[in-house]
Design a protein around this motif. Sequence first.
Motif, PDB file in Angstrom:
ATOM      1  N   ALA A   1       0.821  -1.211   0.000  1.00  0.00           N
ATOM      2  CA  ALA A   1       0.000   0.000   0.000  1.00  0.00           C
ATOM      3  C   ALA A   1       0.852   1.256   0.000  1.00  0.00           C
ATOM      4  O   ALA A   1       0.450   2.293  -0.541  1.00  0.00           O
ATOM      5  CB  ALA A   1      -0.925   0.010   1.222  1.00  0.00           C
ATOM      6  N   ASP A   2       2.040   1.180   0.595  1.00  0.00           N
ATOM      7  CA  ASP A   2       2.825   2.383   0.817  1.00  0.00           C
ATOM      8  C   ASP A   2       4.203   1.992   1.311  1.00  0.00           C
ATOM      9  O   ASP A   2       4.535   0.809   1.387  1.00  0.00           O
ATOM     10  CB  ASP A   2       2.141   3.273   1.865  1.00  0.00           C
ATOM     11  N   ASN A   3       4.987   3.001   1.662  1.00  0.00           N
ATOM     12  CA  ASN A   3       6.310   2.755   2.231  1.00  0.00           C
ATOM     13  C   ASN A   3       6.574   3.710   3.386  1.00  0.00           C
ATOM     14  O   ASN A   3       6.621   4.926   3.182  1.00  0.00           O
ATOM     15  CB  ASN A   3       7.399   2.932   1.174  1.00  0.00           C
TER      16      ASN A   3
ATOM     17  N   CYS B   1      -3.945  -3.307   9.793  1.00  0.00           N
ATOM     18  CA  CYS B   1      -3.335  -3.877   8.597  1.00  0.00           C
ATOM     19  C   CYS B   1      -3.578  -5.385   8.548  1.00  0.00           C
ATOM     20  O   CYS B   1      -3.938  -5.939   7.502  1.00  0.00           O
ATOM     21  CB  CYS B   1      -1.850  -3.564   8.577  1.00  0.00           C
ATOM     22  N   ALA B   2      -3.385  -6.045   9.672  1.00  0.00           N
ATOM     23  CA  ALA B   2      -3.587  -7.495   9.732  1.00  0.00           C
ATOM     24  C   ALA B   2      -5.028  -7.877   9.407  1.00  0.00           C
ATOM     25  O   ALA B   2      -5.282  -8.954   8.864  1.00  0.00           O
ATOM     26  CB  ALA B   2      -3.203  -8.017  11.106  1.00  0.00           C
ATOM     27  N   LYS B   3      -5.958  -7.017   9.724  1.00  0.00           N
ATOM     28  CA  LYS B   3      -7.370  -7.314   9.474  1.00  0.00           C
ATOM     29  C   LYS B   3      -7.676  -7.368   7.982  1.00  0.00           C
ATOM     30  O   LYS B   3      -8.505  -8.181   7.541  1.00  0.00           O
ATOM     31  CB  LYS B   3      -8.240  -6.259  10.158  1.00  0.00           C
ATOM     32  N   TYR B   4      -7.008  -6.529   7.188  1.00  0.00           N
ATOM     33  CA  TYR B   4      -7.365  -6.406   5.776  1.00  0.00           C
ATOM     34  C   TYR B   4      -6.313  -6.940   4.807  1.00  0.00           C
ATOM     35  O   TYR B   4      -6.632  -7.220   3.653  1.00  0.00           O
ATOM     36  CB  TYR B   4      -7.660  -4.933   5.449  1.00  0.00           C
ATOM     37  N   ALA B   5      -5.071  -7.072   5.240  1.00  0.00           N
ATOM     38  CA  ALA B   5      -4.004  -7.505   4.346  1.00  0.00           C
ATOM     39  C   ALA B   5      -3.760  -9.009   4.472  1.00  0.00           C
ATOM     40  O   ALA B   5      -4.128  -9.635   5.467  1.00  0.00           O
ATOM     41  CB  ALA B   5      -2.715  -6.738   4.652  1.00  0.00           C
ATOM     42  N   ASP B   6      -3.100  -9.564   3.461  1.00  0.00           N
ATOM     43  CA  ASP B   6      -2.727 -10.970   3.513  1.00  0.00           C
ATOM     44  C   ASP B   6      -1.437 -11.176   4.290  1.00  0.00           C
ATOM     45  O   ASP B   6      -1.220 -12.233   4.885  1.00  0.00           O
ATOM     46  CB  ASP B   6      -2.554 -11.513   2.085  1.00  0.00           C
TER      47      ASP B   6
ATOM     48  N   ILE C   1      -9.851   0.589   2.503  1.00  0.00           N
ATOM     49  CA  ILE C   1     -10.015   1.219   1.189  1.00  0.00           C
ATOM     50  C   ILE C   1      -8.982   0.677   0.200  1.00  0.00           C
ATOM     51  O   ILE C   1      -9.304   0.360  -0.954  1.00  0.00           O
ATOM     52  CB  ILE C   1      -9.912   2.748   1.311  1.00  0.00           C
ATOM     53  N   VAL C   2      -7.726   0.561   0.654  1.00  0.00           N
ATOM     54  CA  VAL C   2      -6.677   0.037  -0.223  1.00  0.00           C
ATOM     55  C   VAL C   2      -6.960  -1.414  -0.590  1.00  0.00           C
ATOM     56  O   VAL C   2      -6.843  -1.823  -1.758  1.00  0.00           O
ATOM     57  CB  VAL C   2      -5.298   0.166   0.442  1.00  0.00           C
ATOM     58  N   ALA C   3      -7.335  -2.223   0.401  1.00  0.00           N
ATOM     59  CA  ALA C   3      -7.613  -3.633   0.150  1.00  0.00           C
ATOM     60  C   ALA C   3      -8.761  -3.809  -0.840  1.00  0.00           C
ATOM     61  O   ALA C   3      -8.690  -4.643  -1.755  1.00  0.00           O
ATOM     62  CB  ALA C   3      -7.929  -4.351   1.458  1.00  0.00           C
ATOM     63  N   GLU C   4      -9.819  -3.035  -0.669  1.00  0.00           N
ATOM     64  CA  GLU C   4     -10.963  -3.141  -1.573  1.00  0.00           C
ATOM     65  C   GLU C   4     -10.573  -2.777  -3.000  1.00  0.00           C
ATOM     66  O   GLU C   4     -11.008  -3.429  -3.961  1.00  0.00           O
ATOM     67  CB  GLU C   4     -12.101  -2.249  -1.085  1.00  0.00           C
ATOM     68  N   ALA C   5      -9.737  -1.747  -3.154  1.00  0.00           N
ATOM     69  CA  ALA C   5      -9.318  -1.332  -4.493  1.00  0.00           C
ATOM     70  C   ALA C   5      -8.461  -2.406  -5.155  1.00  0.00           C
ATOM     71  O   ALA C   5      -8.653  -2.732  -6.339  1.00  0.00           O
ATOM     72  CB  ALA C   5      -8.552  -0.017  -4.405  1.00  0.00           C
TER      73      ALA C   5
ATOM     74  N   PHE D   1      -2.416  -8.749  -1.102  1.00  0.00           N
ATOM     75  CA  PHE D   1      -2.216  -7.417  -0.522  1.00  0.00           C
ATOM     76  C   PHE D   1      -1.197  -7.590   0.600  1.00  0.00           C
ATOM     77  O   PHE D   1      -1.473  -8.246   1.605  1.00  0.00           O
ATOM     78  CB  PHE D   1      -3.540  -6.867  -0.005  1.00  0.00           C
ATOM     79  N   LEU D   2      -0.017  -7.023   0.414  1.00  0.00           N
ATOM     80  CA  LEU D   2       1.097  -7.218   1.332  1.00  0.00           C
ATOM     81  C   LEU D   2       1.191  -6.140   2.407  1.00  0.00           C
ATOM     82  O   LEU D   2       2.210  -6.012   3.075  1.00  0.00           O
ATOM     83  CB  LEU D   2       2.406  -7.282   0.535  1.00  0.00           C
ATOM     84  N   GLY D   3       0.128  -5.368   2.583  1.00  0.00           N
ATOM     85  CA  GLY D   3       0.090  -4.370   3.647  1.00  0.00           C
ATOM     86  C   GLY D   3       0.917  -3.149   3.320  1.00  0.00           C
ATOM     87  O   GLY D   3       1.283  -2.887   2.185  1.00  0.00           O
TER      88      GLY D   3
END
Length: 259
Positions: free
Chosen positions: A4-6, A131-136, A101-105, A115-117
């Motif tokens: 998602a970002d850095n 992050c753990a809730k939505y990312a793999d 929002i990022v995960a859904e997109a 999705f690596l968070g």
Amino acid sequence: GYFADNELAWAGVGPQGRWGLAMGSLKGEARSPAKQAFLAQLREKYVEPAKLAAAWGIALPSWAALEAPGFAPPAPAEAHPAIAEDYGIFLRRYAEAYFRIVAEAIRRHDPHHLFLGGRFAVNTPEAVAACAKYADVVSFNTYTDVPEHGFDAAALARLDKPAMITEFHFGSDDRGPFGKGVASVYTEAQRGEAYAKFVAAAAADPVIVGAHWFQYADQPVTGRLLDGENAHIGLVGITDLPFAGFVDAVRAANRKASR
């Protein structure tokens, strides 16, 4: 997969740094969506400004005083535990909105990749949990002697989510450019020893599914354009010639970890 970002600034510096986003949102202008979301949370819980004032130990004559730009939010303290509780709820909601929002997109446009968070550097428990809730996978950039000194592996285990180390390195200044890097040792030989220790620890931790070395080549002697970094942290030099002893140590450590 996708990051998602850095290294977003999920926290500030100092002992109260964890609450930076919450306190910063309350200091902002009333038109700020983050501030409006926080105010809605507080109104729903306390209903009356006097109840919030009592819980936080502050003077608050009206909701308008909280909406004013430059409002000075109190720092969490043992005498008023409701402050940390309310800040924590806001931080979790803030982070969950971002990662959701990022995960859904990502899943809407490319459902066949992970999705690596976000690539966490500074983080908070609230941001990691969201992050753990939505990312793999939950990813961390950490410059420490072993991975577990850079993130809370036990927390990831409780969240039942794998972790990936997306940046680590060991530099020295006995050859190459002048900088030692973020995590430094004294000699080239010690770079190999430190690498082997780090990778062995990562391989032994059931939470960790991978580790990325930063970076392939040494940084420019005159400094990279972004921030002037000029560290000897590469597998190869700026002339593309490999640092043979270090490369041999990396190869041996990787083979041992993959057994």
